[in-house]
Design an enzyme around this catalytic site. Structure first.
Site, PDB file in Angstrom:
ATOM      1  N   SER A   1      24.039 -17.381  22.569  1.00  0.00           N
ATOM      2  CA  SER A   1      24.949 -16.257  22.823  1.00  0.00           C
ATOM      3  C   SER A   1      26.342 -16.623  22.340  1.00  0.00           C
ATOM      4  CB  SER A   1      24.999 -15.966  24.323  1.00  0.00           C
ATOM      5  OG  SER A   1      26.060 -15.074  24.602  1.00  0.00           O
TER       6      SER A   1
ATOM      7  N   TYR B   1      25.852 -19.525  32.617  1.00  0.00           N
ATOM      8  CA  TYR B   1      25.193 -18.836  31.494  1.00  0.00           C
ATOM      9  C   TYR B   1      25.690 -19.418  30.166  1.00  0.00           C
ATOM     10  CZ  TYR B   1      23.836 -14.921  28.401  1.00  0.00           C
ATOM     11  OH  TYR B   1      23.308 -14.149  27.371  1.00  0.00           O
TER      12      TYR B   1
HETATM   13  P1  NAD Z   1      17.121  -7.740  28.914  1.00  0.00           P
HETATM   14  O1  NAD Z   1      17.502  -8.004  30.328  1.00  0.00           O
HETATM   15  O2  NAD Z   1      17.042  -6.336  28.405  1.00  0.00           O
HETATM   16  O3  NAD Z   1      15.742  -8.472  28.569  1.00  0.00           O
HETATM   17  C1  NAD Z   1      15.386  -9.751  29.052  1.00  0.00           C
HETATM   18  C2  NAD Z   1      13.869  -9.814  29.151  1.00  0.00           C
HETATM   19  O4  NAD Z   1      13.503 -11.126  29.613  1.00  0.00           O
HETATM   20  C3  NAD Z   1      13.285  -8.803  30.153  1.00  0.00           C
HETATM   21  O5  NAD Z   1      12.197  -8.124  29.556  1.00  0.00           O
HETATM   22  C4  NAD Z   1      12.838  -9.685  31.323  1.00  0.00           C
HETATM   23  O6  NAD Z   1      11.728  -9.176  32.034  1.00  0.00           O
HETATM   24  C5  NAD Z   1      12.495 -10.981  30.592  1.00  0.00           C
HETATM   25  N1  NAD Z   1      12.491 -12.150  31.476  1.00  0.00           N
HETATM   26  C6  NAD Z   1      13.419 -12.485  32.422  1.00  0.00           C
HETATM   27  N2  NAD Z   1      13.046 -13.605  33.050  1.00  0.00           N
HETATM   28  C7  NAD Z   1      11.863 -13.991  32.491  1.00  0.00           C
HETATM   29  C8  NAD Z   1      10.976 -15.080  32.727  1.00  0.00           C
HETATM   30  N3  NAD Z   1      11.230 -16.008  33.663  1.00  0.00           N
HETATM   31  N4  NAD Z   1       9.841 -15.164  31.973  1.00  0.00           N
HETATM   32  C9  NAD Z   1       9.567 -14.227  31.027  1.00  0.00           C
HETATM   33  N5  NAD Z   1      10.370 -13.180  30.764  1.00  0.00           N
HETATM   34  C10 NAD Z   1      11.506 -13.071  31.490  1.00  0.00           C
HETATM   35  O7  NAD Z   1      18.172  -8.582  28.039  1.00  0.00           O
HETATM   36  P2  NAD Z   1      18.591  -8.500  26.503  1.00  0.00           P
HETATM   37  O8  NAD Z   1      19.968  -7.984  26.431  1.00  0.00           O
HETATM   38  O9  NAD Z   1      17.515  -7.880  25.686  1.00  0.00           O
HETATM   39  O10 NAD Z   1      18.695 -10.074  26.205  1.00  0.00           O
HETATM   40  C11 NAD Z   1      17.714 -10.814  25.527  1.00  0.00           C
HETATM   41  C12 NAD Z   1      18.257 -12.198  25.273  1.00  0.00           C
HETATM   42  O11 NAD Z   1      19.450 -12.125  24.487  1.00  0.00           O
HETATM   43  C13 NAD Z   1      18.634 -12.978  26.532  1.00  0.00           C
HETATM   44  O12 NAD Z   1      18.314 -14.346  26.341  1.00  0.00           O
HETATM   45  C14 NAD Z   1      20.131 -12.789  26.614  1.00  0.00           C
HETATM   46  O13 NAD Z   1      20.752 -13.812  27.345  1.00  0.00           O
HETATM   47  C15 NAD Z   1      20.492 -12.840  25.143  1.00  0.00           C
HETATM   48  N6  NAD Z   1      21.771 -12.217  24.810  1.00  0.00           N
HETATM   49  C16 NAD Z   1      21.991 -10.892  25.047  1.00  0.00           C
HETATM   50  C17 NAD Z   1      23.215 -10.343  24.712  1.00  0.00           C
HETATM   51  C18 NAD Z   1      23.534  -8.887  24.944  1.00  0.00           C
HETATM   52  O14 NAD Z   1      24.700  -8.512  24.797  1.00  0.00           O
HETATM   53  N7  NAD Z   1      22.578  -8.045  25.262  1.00  0.00           N
HETATM   54  C19 NAD Z   1      24.212 -11.148  24.133  1.00  0.00           C
HETATM   55  C20 NAD Z   1      23.943 -12.483  23.900  1.00  0.00           C
HETATM   56  C21 NAD Z   1      22.711 -13.016  24.239  1.00  0.00           C
END
Ligand code: NAD
Length: 249
Positions: free
Chosen positions: A140, A155
Protein backbone atom coordinates in the site's frame (compact mmCIF):
# COMPACT_ATOMS: atom_id res chain seq x y z
CA UNK A 1 -5.26 -13.31 -24.65
CA UNK A 2 -2.36 -12.64 -22.32
CA UNK A 3 -3.14 -15.47 -19.91
CA UNK A 4 -4.69 -18.26 -21.96
CA UNK A 5 -4.96 -21.45 -19.86
CA UNK A 6 -2.97 -19.95 -16.98
CA UNK A 7 -4.27 -20.66 -13.48
CA UNK A 8 -4.56 -17.75 -11.06
CA UNK A 9 -5.45 -17.73 -7.35
CA UNK A 10 -6.86 -14.47 -5.99
CA UNK A 11 -7.06 -14.23 -2.19
CA UNK A 12 -9.78 -12.00 -0.78
CA UNK A 13 -11.32 -12.16 -4.24
CA UNK A 14 -15.01 -12.46 -3.47
CA UNK A 15 -15.96 -8.88 -2.59
CA UNK A 16 -17.81 -7.72 -5.67
CA UNK A 17 -16.63 -4.11 -5.17
CA UNK A 18 -13.09 -5.05 -4.16
CA UNK A 19 -9.72 -5.06 -5.88
CA UNK A 20 -9.64 -8.87 -5.77
CA UNK A 21 -12.85 -9.46 -7.71
CA UNK A 22 -12.08 -6.75 -10.28
CA UNK A 23 -8.72 -8.41 -10.81
CA UNK A 24 -10.25 -11.89 -11.00
CA UNK A 25 -12.60 -10.60 -13.69
CA UNK A 26 -9.76 -9.10 -15.73
CA UNK A 27 -7.58 -12.22 -15.31
CA UNK A 28 -10.50 -14.30 -16.60
CA UNK A 29 -11.06 -11.89 -19.51
CA UNK A 30 -7.45 -12.53 -20.51
CA UNK A 31 -8.03 -16.29 -20.58
CA UNK A 32 -7.02 -17.40 -17.07
CA UNK A 33 -8.82 -20.02 -15.01
CA UNK A 34 -9.38 -18.26 -11.72
CA UNK A 35 -9.56 -19.61 -8.18
CA UNK A 36 -11.30 -17.13 -5.90
CA UNK A 37 -10.30 -17.68 -2.29
CA UNK A 38 -12.09 -15.89 0.52
CA UNK A 39 -13.71 -16.29 3.93
CA UNK A 40 -16.95 -18.32 4.01
CA UNK A 41 -19.07 -15.24 4.69
CA UNK A 42 -17.83 -13.60 1.49
CA UNK A 43 -19.14 -16.52 -0.63
CA UNK A 44 -16.20 -17.26 -2.94
CA UNK A 45 -18.17 -19.93 -4.82
CA UNK A 46 -20.81 -17.34 -5.73
CA UNK A 47 -18.14 -14.90 -6.92
CA UNK A 48 -16.45 -17.58 -9.03
CA UNK A 49 -19.83 -18.50 -10.56
CA UNK A 50 -20.25 -14.83 -11.58
CA UNK A 51 -17.12 -15.20 -13.68
CA UNK A 52 -18.30 -18.42 -15.35
CA UNK A 53 -18.57 -22.16 -14.72
CA UNK A 54 -14.89 -22.94 -15.36
CA UNK A 55 -13.75 -20.89 -12.37
CA UNK A 56 -13.46 -22.18 -8.81
CA UNK A 57 -14.39 -20.69 -5.44
CA UNK A 58 -12.56 -21.89 -2.33
CA UNK A 59 -13.27 -21.04 1.30
CA UNK A 60 -10.07 -20.37 3.22
CA UNK A 61 -8.72 -18.03 5.87
CA UNK A 62 -5.27 -16.84 4.78
CA UNK A 63 -4.13 -16.66 8.41
CA UNK A 64 -4.50 -20.45 8.70
CA UNK A 65 -1.71 -22.58 7.22
CA UNK A 66 -3.77 -25.76 6.77
CA UNK A 67 -6.50 -23.84 4.98
CA UNK A 68 -3.99 -22.13 2.67
CA UNK A 69 -2.39 -25.47 1.79
CA UNK A 70 -5.81 -27.05 1.21
CA UNK A 71 -6.81 -24.19 -1.10
CA UNK A 72 -3.66 -24.65 -3.19
CA UNK A 73 -4.34 -28.39 -3.34
CA UNK A 74 -7.92 -27.72 -4.49
CA UNK A 75 -6.56 -25.50 -7.29
CA UNK A 76 -4.10 -28.19 -8.32
CA UNK A 77 -6.75 -30.92 -8.20
CA UNK A 78 -9.02 -28.90 -10.47
CA UNK A 79 -6.53 -27.32 -12.89
CA UNK A 80 -3.24 -29.22 -12.49
CA UNK A 81 -1.03 -26.14 -12.11
CA UNK A 82 -0.79 -22.71 -10.44
CA UNK A 83 0.72 -19.88 -12.49
CA UNK A 84 -0.30 -16.75 -10.60
CA UNK A 85 -0.96 -15.90 -6.96
CA UNK A 86 -2.47 -12.49 -6.29
CA UNK A 87 -2.10 -12.20 -2.49
CA UNK A 88 -4.73 -9.51 -2.08
CA UNK A 89 -6.55 -10.27 1.19
CA UNK A 90 -6.08 -7.50 3.72
CA UNK A 91 -7.89 -5.61 6.45
CA UNK A 92 -7.34 -2.18 7.91
CA UNK A 93 -8.21 -0.35 11.11
CA UNK A 94 -8.12 3.41 11.69
CA UNK A 95 -6.07 3.55 14.91
CA UNK A 96 -3.52 5.88 16.45
CA UNK A 97 -0.29 4.35 17.70
CA UNK A 98 -1.21 4.54 21.40
CA UNK A 99 -4.58 2.89 20.77
CA UNK A 100 -3.30 -0.24 19.00
CA UNK A 101 -4.00 -3.30 21.15
CA UNK A 102 -2.22 -6.63 20.84
CA UNK A 103 -5.38 -8.04 19.25
CA UNK A 104 -5.48 -5.20 16.69
CA UNK A 105 -1.85 -5.79 15.82
CA UNK A 106 -2.37 -9.52 15.38
CA UNK A 107 -5.50 -9.08 13.28
CA UNK A 108 -3.96 -6.63 10.82
CA UNK A 109 -0.53 -8.23 10.50
CA UNK A 110 -1.95 -11.74 10.31
CA UNK A 111 -4.10 -11.11 7.23
CA UNK A 112 -1.67 -9.00 5.17
CA UNK A 113 1.73 -10.30 6.22
CA UNK A 114 1.28 -13.82 7.58
CA UNK A 115 -1.38 -14.42 4.93
CA UNK A 116 1.00 -13.44 2.12
CA UNK A 117 3.68 -15.74 3.52
CA UNK A 118 1.31 -18.69 4.06
CA UNK A 119 -0.27 -18.45 0.62
CA UNK A 120 3.16 -18.10 -0.99
CA UNK A 121 4.33 -21.20 0.89
CA UNK A 122 1.22 -23.01 -0.35
CA UNK A 123 1.83 -22.30 -4.06
CA UNK A 124 5.65 -22.19 -4.29
CA UNK A 125 6.25 -25.96 -4.41
CA UNK A 126 3.99 -26.32 -7.47
CA UNK A 127 5.54 -23.25 -9.12
CA UNK A 128 9.02 -24.58 -8.43
CA UNK A 129 8.12 -27.91 -10.03
CA UNK A 130 6.77 -26.05 -13.08
CA UNK A 131 9.84 -23.79 -13.04
CA UNK A 132 7.54 -20.81 -13.57
CA UNK A 133 5.14 -18.66 -11.63
CA UNK A 134 4.26 -15.10 -10.69
CA UNK A 135 3.35 -13.95 -7.19
CA UNK A 136 1.89 -10.48 -6.81
CA UNK A 137 1.82 -9.18 -3.23
CA UNK A 138 -0.42 -6.35 -2.09
CA UNK A 139 1.29 -3.58 -0.19
CA UNK A 140 0.00 0.00 0.00
CA UNK A 141 1.02 3.60 -0.41
CA UNK A 142 0.54 3.57 3.35
CA UNK A 143 3.80 1.57 3.67
CA UNK A 144 5.68 4.23 1.72
CA UNK A 145 4.28 7.44 3.17
CA UNK A 146 3.57 6.22 6.71
CA UNK A 147 -0.18 5.94 6.47
CA UNK A 148 -2.13 9.10 6.89
CA UNK A 149 -5.32 8.30 5.01
CA UNK A 150 -7.08 5.27 6.47
CA UNK A 151 -5.04 2.58 8.16
CA UNK A 152 -3.20 2.85 11.45
CA UNK A 153 0.55 2.47 11.97
CA UNK A 154 0.16 -1.31 12.36
CA UNK A 155 -1.37 -1.37 8.84
CA UNK A 156 1.58 0.65 7.47
CA UNK A 157 3.93 -1.78 9.22
CA UNK A 158 2.16 -4.84 7.82
CA UNK A 159 2.27 -3.44 4.30
CA UNK A 160 5.94 -2.43 4.65
CA UNK A 161 6.63 -5.97 5.86
CA UNK A 162 4.99 -7.29 2.71
CA UNK A 163 7.55 -5.36 0.63
CA UNK A 164 10.47 -6.93 2.50
CA UNK A 165 8.96 -10.39 2.20
CA UNK A 166 8.35 -9.83 -1.52
CA UNK A 167 11.95 -8.80 -2.20
CA UNK A 168 13.40 -11.70 -0.21
CA UNK A 169 11.18 -14.23 -1.99
CA UNK A 170 12.05 -12.67 -5.37
CA UNK A 171 15.74 -13.21 -4.59
CA UNK A 172 15.24 -16.75 -3.31
CA UNK A 173 12.99 -18.05 -6.10
CA UNK A 174 14.32 -16.17 -9.14
CA UNK A 175 16.59 -19.09 -10.06
CA UNK A 176 13.49 -21.32 -10.18
CA UNK A 177 11.82 -19.09 -12.77
CA UNK A 178 9.40 -17.65 -10.21
CA UNK A 179 8.86 -13.88 -10.17
CA UNK A 180 7.64 -12.05 -7.05
CA UNK A 181 6.49 -8.44 -7.25
CA UNK A 182 4.25 -6.06 -5.30
CA UNK A 183 1.73 -3.40 -6.06
CA UNK A 184 1.35 -0.34 -3.86
CA UNK A 185 -2.18 0.97 -4.45
CA UNK A 186 -3.00 4.55 -3.57
CA UNK A 187 -6.54 5.33 -2.47
CA UNK A 188 -8.91 3.10 -4.43
CA UNK A 189 -12.68 3.37 -4.06
CA UNK A 190 -13.74 -0.03 -2.62
CA UNK A 191 -15.65 -1.25 0.44
CA UNK A 192 -12.49 -0.86 2.54
CA UNK A 193 -12.99 2.95 2.48
CA UNK A 194 -16.79 2.86 2.51
CA UNK A 195 -18.24 5.24 5.08
CA UNK A 196 -14.76 6.23 6.27
CA UNK A 197 -14.25 9.36 4.12
CA UNK A 198 -16.62 12.22 3.39
CA UNK A 199 -17.08 13.34 -0.22
CA UNK A 200 -15.32 16.57 0.76
CA UNK A 201 -12.27 14.68 2.09
CA UNK A 202 -12.17 12.52 -1.07
CA UNK A 203 -12.17 15.73 -3.13
CA UNK A 204 -9.28 17.14 -1.10
CA UNK A 205 -7.29 13.96 -1.59
CA UNK A 206 -8.00 13.95 -5.34
CA UNK A 207 -6.71 17.53 -5.54
CA UNK A 208 -3.29 16.33 -4.38
CA UNK A 209 -3.12 13.51 -6.94
CA UNK A 210 -1.55 14.37 -10.32
CA UNK A 211 -4.17 12.28 -12.16
CA UNK A 212 -6.80 14.20 -10.15
CA UNK A 213 -8.99 11.28 -9.08
CA UNK A 214 -9.12 8.37 -6.67
CA UNK A 215 -8.21 4.99 -8.12
CA UNK A 216 -10.66 2.48 -9.54
CA UNK A 217 -10.50 -1.26 -8.91
CA UNK A 218 -9.71 -1.85 -12.59
CA UNK A 219 -6.60 0.34 -12.26
CA UNK A 220 -5.24 -2.31 -9.90
CA UNK A 221 -6.49 -5.19 -12.04
CA UNK A 222 -4.51 -3.90 -15.05
CA UNK A 223 -1.30 -3.74 -13.03
CA UNK A 224 -1.82 -7.29 -11.75
CA UNK A 225 -2.50 -8.64 -15.24
CA UNK A 226 0.76 -7.02 -16.35
CA UNK A 227 2.74 -8.54 -13.47
CA UNK A 228 1.04 -11.92 -13.89
CA UNK A 229 1.66 -12.15 -17.62
CA UNK A 230 4.78 -12.61 -19.72
CA UNK A 231 4.69 -8.88 -20.51
CA UNK A 232 6.65 -8.49 -17.26
CA UNK A 233 8.90 -11.53 -17.84
CA UNK A 234 12.07 -9.70 -16.72
CA UNK A 235 10.50 -7.96 -13.69
CA UNK A 236 11.01 -9.35 -10.22
CA UNK A 237 11.38 -7.63 -6.86
CA UNK A 238 9.51 -4.66 -8.31
CA UNK A 239 7.26 -2.34 -6.31
CA UNK A 240 4.72 -1.03 -8.80
CA UNK A 241 2.99 2.15 -7.63
CA UNK A 242 -0.63 2.36 -8.77
CA UNK A 243 -1.54 5.65 -7.17
CA UNK A 244 -2.21 8.30 -9.81
CA UNK A 245 1.18 9.88 -9.16
CA UNK A 246 0.47 10.52 -5.47
CA UNK A 247 4.11 9.95 -4.51
CA UNK A 248 5.91 12.03 -7.12
CA UNK A 249 8.25 14.40 -5.34
P1 NAD B 1 -11.99 -5.18 0.61
O1 NAD B 1 -12.26 -5.03 2.07
O2 NAD B 1 -13.01 -4.76 -0.39
O3 NAD B 1 -11.56 -6.69 0.28
C1 NAD B 1 -10.74 -7.48 1.12
C2 NAD B 1 -11.12 -8.94 0.91
O4 NAD B 1 -10.27 -9.74 1.75
C3 NAD B 1 -12.57 -9.25 1.31
O5 NAD B 1 -13.19 -10.00 0.28
C4 NAD B 1 -12.42 -10.06 2.60
O6 NAD B 1 -13.44 -11.00 2.81
C5 NAD B 1 -11.07 -10.73 2.36
N1 NAD B 1 -10.43 -11.19 3.59
C6 NAD B 1 -10.30 -10.51 4.77
N2 NAD B 1 -9.69 -11.28 5.68
C7 NAD B 1 -9.42 -12.47 5.07
C8 NAD B 1 -8.80 -13.67 5.50
N3 NAD B 1 -8.33 -13.82 6.75
N4 NAD B 1 -8.70 -14.70 4.61
C9 NAD B 1 -9.18 -14.58 3.35
N5 NAD B 1 -9.78 -13.46 2.89
C10 NAD B 1 -9.89 -12.42 3.74
O7 NAD B 1 -10.62 -4.38 0.37
P2 NAD B 1 -9.93 -3.83 -0.96
O8 NAD B 1 -9.99 -2.36 -0.93
O9 NAD B 1 -10.40 -4.57 -2.16
O10 NAD B 1 -8.41 -4.21 -0.61
C11 NAD B 1 -7.73 -5.31 -1.16
C12 NAD B 1 -6.28 -5.22 -0.75
O11 NAD B 1 -5.70 -4.00 -1.23
C13 NAD B 1 -6.04 -5.23 0.76
O12 NAD B 1 -4.85 -5.95 1.03
C14 NAD B 1 -5.85 -3.76 1.08
O13 NAD B 1 -5.12 -3.57 2.26
C15 NAD B 1 -5.09 -3.31 -0.15
N6 NAD B 1 -5.17 -1.87 -0.41
C16 NAD B 1 -6.36 -1.26 -0.65
C17 NAD B 1 -6.38 0.10 -0.89
C18 NAD B 1 -7.66 0.85 -1.17
O14 NAD B 1 -7.63 2.08 -1.19
N7 NAD B 1 -8.78 0.19 -1.40
C19 NAD B 1 -5.18 0.83 -0.90
C20 NAD B 1 -3.99 0.17 -0.66
C21 NAD B 1 -3.99 -1.19 -0.42
Amino acid sequence: MLLKDRVAIVTGGAGINGLGFATARMLAAHGANVVILDLAGANPAGAAAELGPQHLGVVADVTNKEQCDAAAQAALARFGRIDILFANAGITQPRKTLDITAADYDAVLDVSLRGTLLMSQAVLPAMREQRSGSIICTSSVSAQRGGGILGGPHYSAAKAGVLGLMRAMAREFGPDGIRVNAITPGLIATDIIKGKLTEERKGEIANDIPLARLGRADDIAGAVVFLGSDLSAYCTGVTLDVNGGMLIH
